[in-house]
Scaffold this motif. Structure first.
Motif, PDB file in Angstrom:
ATOM      1  N   GLU A   1       0.835  -1.200   0.000  1.00 20.19           N
ATOM      2  CA  GLU A   1       0.000   0.000   0.000  1.00 20.19           C
ATOM      3  C   GLU A   1       0.872   1.254   0.000  1.00 20.19           C
ATOM      4  OE1 GLU A   1      -4.105  -0.126   2.262  1.00 20.19           O
ATOM      5  OE2 GLU A   1      -2.513  -0.856   3.579  1.00 20.19           O
ATOM      6  N   GLU A   2       1.920   1.228   0.790  1.00 20.73           N
ATOM      7  CA  GLU A   2       2.822   2.370   0.939  1.00 20.73           C
ATOM      8  C   GLU A   2       4.254   1.917   0.662  1.00 20.73           C
ATOM      9  OE1 GLU A   2       1.917   5.381   1.435  1.00 20.73           O
ATOM     10  OE2 GLU A   2      -0.182   5.122   2.016  1.00 20.73           O
ATOM     11  N   PRO A   3       4.671   1.880  -0.611  1.00 17.22           N
ATOM     12  CA  PRO A   3       6.045   1.455  -0.907  1.00 17.22           C
ATOM     13  C   PRO A   3       7.066   2.380  -0.251  1.00 17.22           C
ATOM     14  CG  PRO A   3       4.713   1.568  -2.903  1.00 17.22           C
ATOM     15  CD  PRO A   3       3.916   2.237  -1.821  1.00 17.22           C
ATOM     16  N   ALA A   4       8.137   1.797   0.249  1.00 18.79           N
ATOM     17  CA  ALA A   4       9.235   2.579   0.829  1.00 18.79           C
ATOM     18  C   ALA A   4      10.300   2.772  -0.245  1.00 18.79           C
ATOM     19  CB  ALA A   4       9.820   1.848   2.038  1.00 18.79           C
ATOM     20  N   PHE A   5      10.584   4.032  -0.563  1.00 16.01           N
ATOM     21  CA  PHE A   5      11.603   4.300  -1.585  1.00 16.01           C
ATOM     22  C   PHE A   5      12.240   5.666  -1.355  1.00 16.01           C
ATOM     23  CE2 PHE A   5       7.632   5.966  -3.288  1.00 16.01           C
ATOM     24  CZ  PHE A   5       7.992   7.194  -3.827  1.00 16.01           C
ATOM     25  N   ASP A   6      13.422   5.836  -1.909  1.00 18.46           N
ATOM     26  CA  ASP A   6      14.147   7.104  -1.878  1.00 18.46           C
ATOM     27  C   ASP A   6      14.505   7.492  -3.308  1.00 18.46           C
ATOM     28  OD1 ASP A   6      14.395   7.284   1.025  1.00 18.46           O
ATOM     29  OD2 ASP A   6      15.838   5.633   0.848  1.00 18.46           O
ATOM     30  N   VAL A   7      14.486   8.795  -3.583  1.00 19.84           N
ATOM     31  CA  VAL A   7      14.939   9.329  -4.871  1.00 19.84           C
ATOM     32  C   VAL A   7      15.871  10.487  -4.578  1.00 19.84           C
ATOM     33  CG1 VAL A   7      14.264  10.483  -7.003  1.00 19.84           C
ATOM     34  CG2 VAL A   7      12.805   8.678  -6.072  1.00 19.84           C
ATOM     35  N   TYR A   8      17.070  10.441  -5.161  1.00 20.99           N
ATOM     36  CA  TYR A   8      17.973  11.569  -4.972  1.00 20.99           C
ATOM     37  C   TYR A   8      18.806  11.812  -6.220  1.00 20.99           C
ATOM     38  CZ  TYR A   8      20.858   7.593  -3.378  1.00 20.99           C
ATOM     39  OH  TYR A   8      21.487   6.373  -3.264  1.00 20.99           O
ATOM     40  N   ARG A   9      19.135  13.081  -6.415  1.00 20.04           N
ATOM     41  CA  ARG A   9      19.870  13.491  -7.617  1.00 20.04           C
ATOM     42  C   ARG A   9      21.347  13.141  -7.481  1.00 20.04           C
ATOM     43  NH1 ARG A   9      19.306  19.262 -10.840  1.00 20.04           N
ATOM     44  NH2 ARG A   9      20.922  18.857 -12.394  1.00 20.04           N
ATOM     45  N   LEU A  10      21.935  12.671  -8.559  1.00 15.23           N
ATOM     46  CA  LEU A  10      23.336  12.312  -8.581  1.00 15.23           C
ATOM     47  C   LEU A  10      24.188  13.432  -9.173  1.00 15.23           C
ATOM     48  CD1 LEU A  10      23.108   8.612  -9.844  1.00 15.23           C
ATOM     49  CD2 LEU A  10      23.100   9.459  -7.488  1.00 15.23           C
ATOM     50  N   GLU A  11      25.472  13.417  -8.834  1.00 10.36           N
ATOM     51  CA  GLU A  11      26.417  14.378  -9.404  1.00 10.36           C
ATOM     52  C   GLU A  11      26.853  13.964 -10.808  1.00 10.36           C
ATOM     53  OE1 GLU A  11      27.375  17.266  -8.187  1.00 10.36           O
ATOM     54  OE2 GLU A  11      26.078  16.990  -6.432  1.00 10.36           O
ATOM     55  N   THR A  12      26.495  12.743 -11.219  1.00  8.24           N
ATOM     56  CA  THR A  12      26.836  12.269 -12.558  1.00  8.24           C
ATOM     57  C   THR A  12      26.305  13.241 -13.612  1.00  8.24           C
ATOM     58  OG1 THR A  12      26.587  10.007 -11.763  1.00  8.24           O
ATOM     59  CG2 THR A  12      26.606  10.320 -14.160  1.00  8.24           C
ATOM     60  N   PRO A  13      27.115  13.615 -14.618  1.00  7.89           N
ATOM     61  CA  PRO A  13      26.621  14.519 -15.658  1.00  7.89           C
ATOM     62  C   PRO A  13      25.373  13.962 -16.328  1.00  7.89           C
ATOM     63  CG  PRO A  13      28.996  14.257 -15.835  1.00  7.89           C
ATOM     64  CD  PRO A  13      28.530  13.262 -14.810  1.00  7.89           C
ATOM     65  N   GLY A  14      24.398  14.819 -16.557  1.00 11.30           N
ATOM     66  CA  GLY A  14      23.146  14.397 -17.169  1.00 11.30           C
ATOM     67  C   GLY A  14      23.258  14.233 -18.673  1.00 11.30           C
ATOM     68  N   ARG A  15      22.142  13.922 -19.270  1.00  9.17           N
ATOM     69  CA  ARG A  15      22.071  13.741 -20.717  1.00  9.17           C
ATOM     70  C   ARG A  15      21.821  15.094 -21.372  1.00  9.17           C
ATOM     71  NH1 ARG A  15      17.448   9.719 -22.446  1.00  9.17           N
ATOM     72  NH2 ARG A  15      16.270  11.217 -21.194  1.00  9.17           N
ATOM     73  N   ARG A  16      22.740  15.481 -22.283  1.00 13.27           N
ATOM     74  CA  ARG A  16      22.554  16.745 -22.989  1.00 13.27           C
ATOM     75  C   ARG A  16      21.417  16.604 -23.994  1.00 13.27           C
ATOM     76  NH1 ARG A  16      27.339  19.982 -25.324  1.00 13.27           N
ATOM     77  NH2 ARG A  16      27.354  18.307 -26.855  1.00 13.27           N
ATOM     78  N   GLN A  17      20.555  17.622 -24.047  1.00 16.34           N
ATOM     79  CA  GLN A  17      19.445  17.626 -24.975  1.00 16.34           C
ATOM     80  C   GLN A  17      19.462  18.923 -25.761  1.00 16.34           C
ATOM     81  OE1 GLN A  17      16.467  17.010 -21.803  1.00 16.34           O
ATOM     82  NE2 GLN A  17      15.893  15.134 -22.842  1.00 16.34           N
ATOM     83  N   GLY A  18      19.119  18.845 -27.027  1.00 16.63           N
ATOM     84  CA  GLY A  18      19.132  20.065 -27.819  1.00 16.63           C
ATOM     85  C   GLY A  18      18.971  19.804 -29.298  1.00 16.63           C
ATOM     86  N   LEU A  19      19.257  20.827 -30.092  1.00 19.45           N
ATOM     87  CA  LEU A  19      19.032  20.790 -31.530  1.00 19.45           C
ATOM     88  C   LEU A  19      20.233  20.191 -32.261  1.00 19.45           C
ATOM     89  CD1 LEU A  19      17.555  24.383 -31.988  1.00 19.45           C
ATOM     90  CD2 LEU A  19      16.308  22.247 -31.652  1.00 19.45           C
ATOM     91  N   GLY A  20      19.956  19.522 -33.369  1.00 22.72           N
ATOM     92  CA  GLY A  20      21.012  19.006 -34.228  1.00 22.72           C
ATOM     93  C   GLY A  20      21.763  17.847 -33.622  1.00 22.72           C
ATOM     94  N   ARG A  21      22.469  17.134 -34.489  1.00 16.37           N
ATOM     95  CA  ARG A  21      23.336  16.035 -34.067  1.00 16.37           C
ATOM     96  C   ARG A  21      24.645  16.115 -34.840  1.00 16.37           C
ATOM     97  NH1 ARG A  21      19.807  16.343 -30.971  1.00 16.37           N
ATOM     98  NH2 ARG A  21      18.339  14.716 -30.256  1.00 16.37           N
ATOM     99  N   ILE A  22      25.728  15.668 -34.228  1.00 14.49           N
ATOM    100  CA  ILE A  22      27.021  15.629 -34.887  1.00 14.49           C
ATOM    101  C   ILE A  22      27.688  14.301 -34.560  1.00 14.49           C
ATOM    102  CG2 ILE A  22      28.160  16.873 -32.974  1.00 14.49           C
ATOM    103  CD1 ILE A  22      29.976  18.156 -35.179  1.00 14.49           C
ATOM    104  N   GLY A  23      28.294  13.700 -35.550  1.00 10.72           N
ATOM    105  CA  GLY A  23      28.926  12.402 -35.354  1.00 10.72           C
ATOM    106  C   GLY A  23      29.722  12.017 -36.584  1.00 10.72           C
ATOM    107  N   TYR A  24      29.856  10.726 -36.820  1.00 13.03           N
ATOM    108  CA  TYR A  24      30.746  10.247 -37.880  1.00 13.03           C
ATOM    109  C   TYR A  24      30.012   9.348 -38.866  1.00 13.03           C
ATOM    110  CZ  TYR A  24      34.430  12.064 -34.927  1.00 13.03           C
ATOM    111  OH  TYR A  24      35.217  12.901 -34.176  1.00 13.03           O
ATOM    112  N   LEU A  25      30.338   9.522 -40.141  1.00 16.37           N
ATOM    113  CA  LEU A  25      29.846   8.607 -41.159  1.00 16.37           C
ATOM    114  C   LEU A  25      30.548   7.266 -40.999  1.00 16.37           C
ATOM    115  CD1 LEU A  25      29.941  11.041 -44.225  1.00 16.37           C
ATOM    116  CD2 LEU A  25      27.972  10.455 -42.797  1.00 16.37           C
ATOM    117  N   GLN A  26      29.915   6.225 -41.449  1.00 17.98           N
ATOM    118  CA  GLN A  26      30.492   4.892 -41.303  1.00 17.98           C
ATOM    119  C   GLN A  26      31.765   4.727 -42.115  1.00 17.98           C
ATOM    120  OE1 GLN A  26      27.283   2.193 -42.168  1.00 17.98           O
ATOM    121  NE2 GLN A  26      26.099   2.805 -40.374  1.00 17.98           N
TER     122      GLN A  26
END
Length: 372
Positions: A226-251
């Motif tokens: 009925e009442e799950p016990a859980f914790d949520v906390y933010r990590l210092e690990t760098p997050g996922r960058r989000q934004g416009l465009g993509r850059i990478g390599y052709l095969q």
């Protein structure tokens, strides 16, 4: 089965393409119509033009999800003798809601820019123009042993525990919990007023901030308590960058002219505009759907050999040419690549809710240009 409500449709869509990813001032969200109604049929389109609206009416569509906003500039008048005015009149008369997802769909994971990069075979991609960072959180939850595997798997299916190319990552330790159910409770284990010490597993996993609502819903749905016990906390690990465009390599490395032919084939266009010496080699590529003129120098700064975008301006092309950045313009309309992918998202959402809403893709050709 009942049809899906428009608010649920938008909630499910924005789970994949959240509004905060849009650039400031972008005209996204409700364009015309009501958000308070059931939806029998959704149509996915790139543009909202009068022939598209006629197509929607013919197919009994009552919700249009578009990439390009219908109301992009301020309206000074609604003259129903014009195509624009007639179109809005038809939408209102036929009770068709129009919703637009523009730069947020460009930036979203699996959105326009990822689809374009995938079509071109660009690998090891990164965001070209960051808009925000999606922070990393850790979830710690205590689950009775009998349900630990089920909860762990459901969290992984919902997107928790994704690290690089690995999914369902979690760490588990075993131990004993302790609780005494109080008056008015209906405990899964034990009896009211009696201290219980059940065998439990402590499950630790990670997720991105944009996934939080979904992860919490799944946790509460699958956890037997009925009442799950859980914790949520933010990590210092760098997050996922989000934004416009993509850059990478052709095969593989190829000449600019060979790459231009590759772009034509990948996007099914008759021709492309090319800036640069056709015999020069390209390997590192950047792509940005739509009008990417303002980000050409960012592509150069990040070491791109070639930049793929639409609606190139003459003087932007001059500047890039002089700086040695090669460019390929396949046109703005190649963003139509989003139609089937978004339709698949919405079909999945409708099925997950067990509703009777249909999803179709617009078949009207909306590219104003042709080659001779």
């Amino acid at each position: 089965m009942k049809p899906m409500h428009v608010q649920t449709i938008i909630q499910e869509f924005e789970r994949r393409s959240p509004k905060h990813l849009a650039v400031d001032g972008d005209k996204i969200g409700l364009q015309v119509g009501s958000l308070d109604k059931p939806v029998n049929k959704i149509m996915i389109t790139l543009d909202v033009l009068e022939p598209v609206v006629d197509e929607a009416i013919e197919n009994d569509v009552d919700f249009i999800l578009a990439h390009h906003p219908l109301l992009f500039r301020p309206i000074k008048q609604l003259n129903v003798d014009t195509s624009y005015g007639r179109m809005i009149e038809k939408l209102i008369k036929h009770d068709i809601t129009v919703y637009a997802a523009h730069t947020n769909l460009d930036a979203a994971e699996g959105g326009v820019n990822d689809l374009m990069a995938d079509a071109l075979g660009i690998t090891d991609t990164d965001v070209l123009v960051p808009v925000s960072e999606d922070p990393v959180f850790k979830l710690v939850v205590y689950v009775p042993e009998s349900h630990a595997d089920h909860v762990r798997e459901a969290l992984g299916d919902a997107g928790a525990g994704h690290i690089g190319n690995y999914s369902h990552c979690a760490f588990t330790t075993e131990g004993r919990g302790a609780f005494r159910p109080g008056e008015g409770t209906d405990p899964f284990i034990g009896e009211q007023g009696k201290l219980e010490r059940p065998e439990e597993q402590k499950i630790e996993t990670v997720f991105y901030g944009s996934q939080r609502s979904r992860i919490m819903q799944v946790l509460k749905k699958t956890h037997p308590y009925e009442e799950p016990a859980f914790d949520v906390y933010r990590l210092e690990t760098p997050g996922r960058r989000q934004g416009l465009g993509r850059i990478g390599y052709l095969q593989e490395e190829m000449t600019l002219d060979a790459f231009a032919d590759h772009v034509k084939k990948a996007f099914g266009v008759e021709g492309v505009r090319v800036v640069g010496d056709g015999g020069r080699k390209v390997r590192k590529a950047a792509v940005l759907g739509g009008d990417g003129n303002k980000y050409a120098m960012e592509a150069l700064k990040q070491g791109a050999d070639v930049y793929v975008t639409g609606d190139l301006y003459f003087h932007v092309a001059h500047d890039a040419w002089m700086e040695g950045l090669m460019m390929v313009d396949p046109g703005h309309h190649v963003e139509k690549i989003m139609k089937q992918s978004v339709a698949d998202w919405m079909i999945e959402a409708v099925q997950s809710h067990k509703k009777a809403t249909d999803v179709i893709v617009s078949q009207v050709h909306t590219d104003p240009f042709r080659f001779r």
